[in-house]
Structures are given as structure tokens and as C-alpha cells.
Design a protein around this motif. Structure first.
Motif, PDB file in Angstrom:
ATOM      1  N   ASP A 146      48.550  51.633  49.290  1.00  0.00           N
ATOM      2  CA  ASP A 146      49.197  51.374  50.732  1.00  0.00           C
ATOM      3  C   ASP A 146      50.607  50.587  50.348  1.00  0.00           C
ATOM      4  O   ASP A 146      51.688  50.972  50.873  1.00  0.00           O
ATOM      5  CB  ASP A 146      48.432  50.541  51.833  1.00  0.00           C
ATOM      6  N   GLN A 147      50.412  49.681  49.679  1.00  0.00           N
ATOM      7  CA  GLN A 147      51.516  48.884  49.326  1.00  0.00           C
ATOM      8  C   GLN A 147      52.897  49.461  48.400  1.00  0.00           C
ATOM      9  O   GLN A 147      53.607  49.443  48.785  1.00  0.00           O
ATOM     10  CB  GLN A 147      50.961  47.673  48.157  1.00  0.00           C
ATOM     11  N   LEU A 148      52.264  50.396  47.729  1.00  0.00           N
ATOM     12  CA  LEU A 148      53.406  51.267  46.877  1.00  0.00           C
ATOM     13  C   LEU A 148      54.212  52.280  48.081  1.00  0.00           C
ATOM     14  O   LEU A 148      55.111  52.675  48.022  1.00  0.00           O
ATOM     15  CB  LEU A 148      52.677  52.142  45.901  1.00  0.00           C
ATOM     16  N   VAL A 149      53.117  52.934  48.930  1.00  0.00           N
ATOM     17  CA  VAL A 149      53.630  53.723  49.962  1.00  0.00           C
ATOM     18  C   VAL A 149      54.670  52.938  50.981  1.00  0.00           C
ATOM     19  O   VAL A 149      55.840  53.575  51.304  1.00  0.00           O
ATOM     20  CB  VAL A 149      52.671  54.340  50.783  1.00  0.00           C
ATOM     21  N   SER A 150      54.446  51.703  51.134  1.00  0.00           N
ATOM     22  CA  SER A 150      55.389  50.994  51.895  1.00  0.00           C
ATOM     23  C   SER A 150      56.768  50.595  51.211  1.00  0.00           C
ATOM     24  O   SER A 150      57.647  50.609  51.714  1.00  0.00           O
ATOM     25  CB  SER A 150      54.688  49.826  52.806  1.00  0.00           C
ATOM     26  N   TRP A 151      56.426  50.298  49.862  1.00  0.00           N
ATOM     27  CA  TRP A 151      57.775  49.991  49.239  1.00  0.00           C
ATOM     28  C   TRP A 151      58.491  51.532  49.133  1.00  0.00           C
ATOM     29  O   TRP A 151      59.730  51.189  49.366  1.00  0.00           O
ATOM     30  CB  TRP A 151      57.320  49.721  47.783  1.00  0.00           C
ATOM     31  N   GLY A 152      57.851  52.632  48.953  1.00  0.00           N
ATOM     32  CA  GLY A 152      58.791  53.740  48.899  1.00  0.00           C
ATOM     33  C   GLY A 152      59.270  54.064  50.374  1.00  0.00           C
ATOM     34  O   GLY A 152      60.547  54.356  50.305  1.00  0.00           O
ATOM     35  N   GLU A 153      58.501  53.710  51.426  1.00  0.00           N
ATOM     36  CA  GLU A 153      59.381  53.994  52.830  1.00  0.00           C
ATOM     37  C   GLU A 153      60.682  52.857  52.787  1.00  0.00           C
ATOM     38  O   GLU A 153      61.484  53.203  53.325  1.00  0.00           O
ATOM     39  CB  GLU A 153      58.364  53.461  53.761  1.00  0.00           C
ATOM     40  N   ARG A 154      60.295  51.754  52.191  1.00  0.00           N
ATOM     41  CA  ARG A 154      61.518  50.636  52.521  1.00  0.00           C
ATOM     42  C   ARG A 154      62.674  51.196  51.864  1.00  0.00           C
ATOM     43  O   ARG A 154      63.697  50.676  52.101  1.00  0.00           O
ATOM     44  CB  ARG A 154      60.806  49.147  51.892  1.00  0.00           C
ATOM     45  N   ILE A 155      62.439  51.424  50.640  1.00  0.00           N
ATOM     46  CA  ILE A 155      63.869  51.805  49.605  1.00  0.00           C
ATOM     47  C   ILE A 155      64.095  53.335  49.601  1.00  0.00           C
ATOM     48  O   ILE A 155      65.035  53.814  49.065  1.00  0.00           O
ATOM     49  CB  ILE A 155      63.513  51.379  48.270  1.00  0.00           C
ATOM     50  N   GLY A 156      63.340  54.150  50.407  1.00  0.00           N
ATOM     51  CA  GLY A 156      63.676  55.819  50.382  1.00  0.00           C
ATOM     52  C   GLY A 156      63.226  56.281  49.285  1.00  0.00           C
ATOM     53  O   GLY A 156      64.140  57.143  48.777  1.00  0.00           O
ATOM     54  N   VAL A 157      62.301  56.207  48.729  1.00  0.00           N
ATOM     55  CA  VAL A 157      61.445  56.796  47.439  1.00  0.00           C
ATOM     56  C   VAL A 157      60.296  57.520  47.648  1.00  0.00           C
ATOM     57  O   VAL A 157      59.536  56.896  48.206  1.00  0.00           O
ATOM     58  CB  VAL A 157      61.673  55.907  46.374  1.00  0.00           C
ATOM     59  N   PRO A 158      60.220  58.656  47.362  1.00  0.00           N
ATOM     60  CA  PRO A 158      58.841  59.567  47.565  1.00  0.00           C
ATOM     61  C   PRO A 158      57.963  58.770  46.729  1.00  0.00           C
ATOM     62  O   PRO A 158      58.189  58.279  45.555  1.00  0.00           O
ATOM     63  CB  PRO A 158      59.136  60.871  47.098  1.00  0.00           C
ATOM     64  N   VAL A 159      56.537  58.678  47.159  1.00  0.00           N
ATOM     65  CA  VAL A 159      55.325  58.243  46.455  1.00  0.00           C
ATOM     66  C   VAL A 159      54.523  59.388  46.410  1.00  0.00           C
ATOM     67  O   VAL A 159      53.877  60.034  47.483  1.00  0.00           O
ATOM     68  CB  VAL A 159      54.823  57.042  47.349  1.00  0.00           C
TER      69      VAL A 159
END
Ligand code: GDP
Length: 302
Positions: A146-159
């Protein structure tokens, strides 16, 4: 400036103790060297590296016959920079242009700041104009995914992820494939940080490597070990265990801002012969910095 602020606690504590150690003395004699040894040890430089530094200073005292305490700080900076320079000159380019995708595996014990570091790295590389793909390889903890997914969303990078409990090697495989398919420049893969079982860790990491190599034989191009500076001597032990379990290529030392134990950077890099590539001096994305030994030594010793 961030670096100076980040190392403030280490610097203040070090300079304060060094100042006390040399107060009222004009020359660096055996007593001053004993005090210096104590100060370096309590800054978590570690025993071996501390002795190495003291020996180098003794050599200089012997050679010059005299060393004033007012010069001690300058000499320390020179000697420690020399120690750090032995292993770290290959980082002119953060991401080599001729390797695509550049595959980075990130290892380290839970809580050291691994996920945060991956988020910061992704933001950094993206800012450098790179296309980044992240892999949620810590399938052991739902929160890690979840934490990585939310980083991905925040910076616009696919997870790239699978459900909790799935095979981390399979996630690593998917991530490298996805990076290839998307023509990405960088793939950064998270791993689980359980250290209670060394054999298990070794097997898991070697399986991840093998699977990645099925897609790209030269990968992973980097294995970052993340260590938390504030854990002091524990960081040495973790670095030892991980470097036995897999081939670690660089260190990322986090949380230097929250600690007076910044000496860990010097000791771990020296003892394990692993260069430091980045340091974390805060929680924001801008608080991950490429390690520059001269800037570090200046900020550490004031
Ligand atoms: P993980 O379990 O290793 O993935 O650790 P996390 O990435 O979840 O980080 C644990 C905590 O450390 C979080 O609250 C982060 O914000 C914090 N953290 C990570 N790096 C740094 C740093 O360089 N400085 C500070 N002050 N906090 C950090």
C-alpha cells in the motif's frame, strides 16, 4: 544546506566532545589521541575504523614531530576523506545512459526507511527525466505494498504489484518485464526486510536475482542496502548480514537528521568496503542526496 541541517546533531555532538577533549591542550599527544578515540567511538564510527583513523593521525604526528590541537580538525577531515575516497568515485552518472532498463534492487530491514527511500529515488530519477517503474516486492506486509502504491500515485510512477503473500520473485519478474514493455529507464524493486532467518533471506534474494536475470542477464545493476544511521552499531550488523546474503553494491544511509550517530556512514562503508551512494537527511523527497564525501566531512566536522 539540507546536509548541514541534517548532520547538525552529529556535528554538534562531535565538536562539543572534541572541544572538551582538547580543552587547554596545545599539542596532540597520547592523551589527546585517547580522547579522540573515545569521541570517534561514541559517534558510532566503529572500533576498526576508529583505530585506523587514530593510526593515520599517529603517523602524521610522528612524521611532523608536532601537531597542534588547532590543526586536529583539519587533519581529521583530510584523513577521513581519504578513507572514504578509496571506494567511491564511480558515481558521475546516477543512471548510466547505455543500460535500459537500469534495474535496482533495494534491500534492508523493516523500518530503516526502505519504502520511503524508493519513493524518494523514484521522484529523483523522474525529475532527471527518467521513466521509472516500481515493483512492490515486499509481499510479506500488506502495508508495504500500500505504501509503495501511494508513493507511486503521489509522484506519478506505475507500481507493479501482486497480492500480499505472493512470490516476491514473481513480482520482480513482472516488474522487469513491465519496465521492458514500457521502455522504462529504471526499475526499482522493493524486497521484504525480515532478518530473523538468514538462510531464508539468502534464498529469497538469490531467487529474486535469478528470476530477474532470466529477463536481463546483467541485472540487477545495483543492489542498494538501506541502513538507518540512528541504529548505530545495529547498522553494522545488518550490513554484515545482508552483504553475506547477497551482493550489495551501494549503501543508502537514512535518518542522519535524527541522530548524533552519523559516524556510522564512515565506519560501515570502510569496514564492508561498500560505497555510500545516497544519504537521507529528512522525510521529504528532496531529503535524499547523492553522497559527496567532501561535503559530508565538512558538515560532520564543522
Ligand atoms: P521501511 O519499513 O524500511 O520501508 O521504512 P519506511 O520507509 O516506512 O520508513 C520508516 C519511517 O522512517 C517513516 O516514518 C519515514 O518517513 C522515516 N524516514 C525514512 N527516511 C528518513 C530520513 O532520512 N529522515 C527521517 N527523519 N525520517 C526518515
Amino acid at each position: 544546506k539540507d546536509l548541514e541541517q541534517g548532520l547538525e546533531k552529529t556535528r554538534n555532538s562531535f565538536l562539543h566532545r572534541l572541544g572538551k577533549a582538547i580543552a587547554g591542550r596545545s599539542t596532540v599527544d597520547d592523551e589527546v589521541l585517547d580522547e579522540l578515540e573515545e569521541v570517534l567511538l561514541t559517534s558510532d564510527v566503529g572500533v576498526e575504523t576508529t583505530l585506523k583513523i587514530i593510526d593515520r593521525i599517529k603517523l602524521r604526528v610522528a612524521k611532523d614531530k608536532y601537531l597542534g590541537t588547532n590543526e586536529l580538525n583539519t587533519i581529521l577531515k583530510e584523513e577521513i576523506a581519504a578513507l572514504l575516497s578509496e571506494k567511491k568515485d564511480q558515481f558521475d552518472q546516477e543512471i548510466p545512459l547505455d543500460v535500459k532498463p537500469f534495474v535496482v534492487l533495494v534491500v534492508g530491514v523493516n523500518g530503516v526507511g526502505k519504502t520511503t527511500t524508493i519513493g524518494k529515488l523514484a521522484a529523483r530519477y523522474k525529475k532527471l527525466g527518467k521513466n521509472v517503474v516500481l515493483g512492490a516486492g515486499d509481499t510479506f506486509r500488506a502495508a508495504a505494498i500500500d505504501q509503495l502504491v501511494s508513493w507511486g500515485e503521489r509522484i506519478g510512477v506505475p507500481v507493479i504489484k501482486q497480492q500480499m503473500g505472493s512470490d516476491p520473485a514473481s513480482v520482480a519478474y513482472d516488474t522487469v518485464q513491465a519496465a521492458l514493455n514500457r521502455n522504462a529507464d529504471v526499475a526499482i524493486i522493493d524486497t521484504a526486510g525480515r532478518l530473523h532467518n538468514k538462510i531464508h533471506l539468502m534464498n529469497e534474494l538469490s531467487k529474486i536475482r535469478k528470476v530477474i536475470q532470466k529477463v536481463i542477464p546483467e541485472a540487477p545493476h545495483e543492489v542498494f542496502l538501506v541502513i538507518d544511521a540512528s541504529t548505530g552499531q545495529n547498522a553494522f550488523e545488518q550490513a554484515r548480514q545482508f552483504s553475506q546474503a547477497t551482493q550489495v553494491t551501494s549503501l543508502v544511509v537514512t535518518k542522519l537528521d535524527g541522530t548524533a550517530k552519523g559516524g556510522v556512514v564512515i565506519g560501515v562503508s570502510d569496514q564492508l568496503n561498500i560505497p555510500v551512494k545516497y544519504i537521507g537527511v529528512g522525510e521529504g523527497t528532496e531529503h535524499l542526496q547523492p553522497f559527496d564525501k567532501h561535503a559530508f566531512v565538512e558538515s560532520f566536522f564543522g
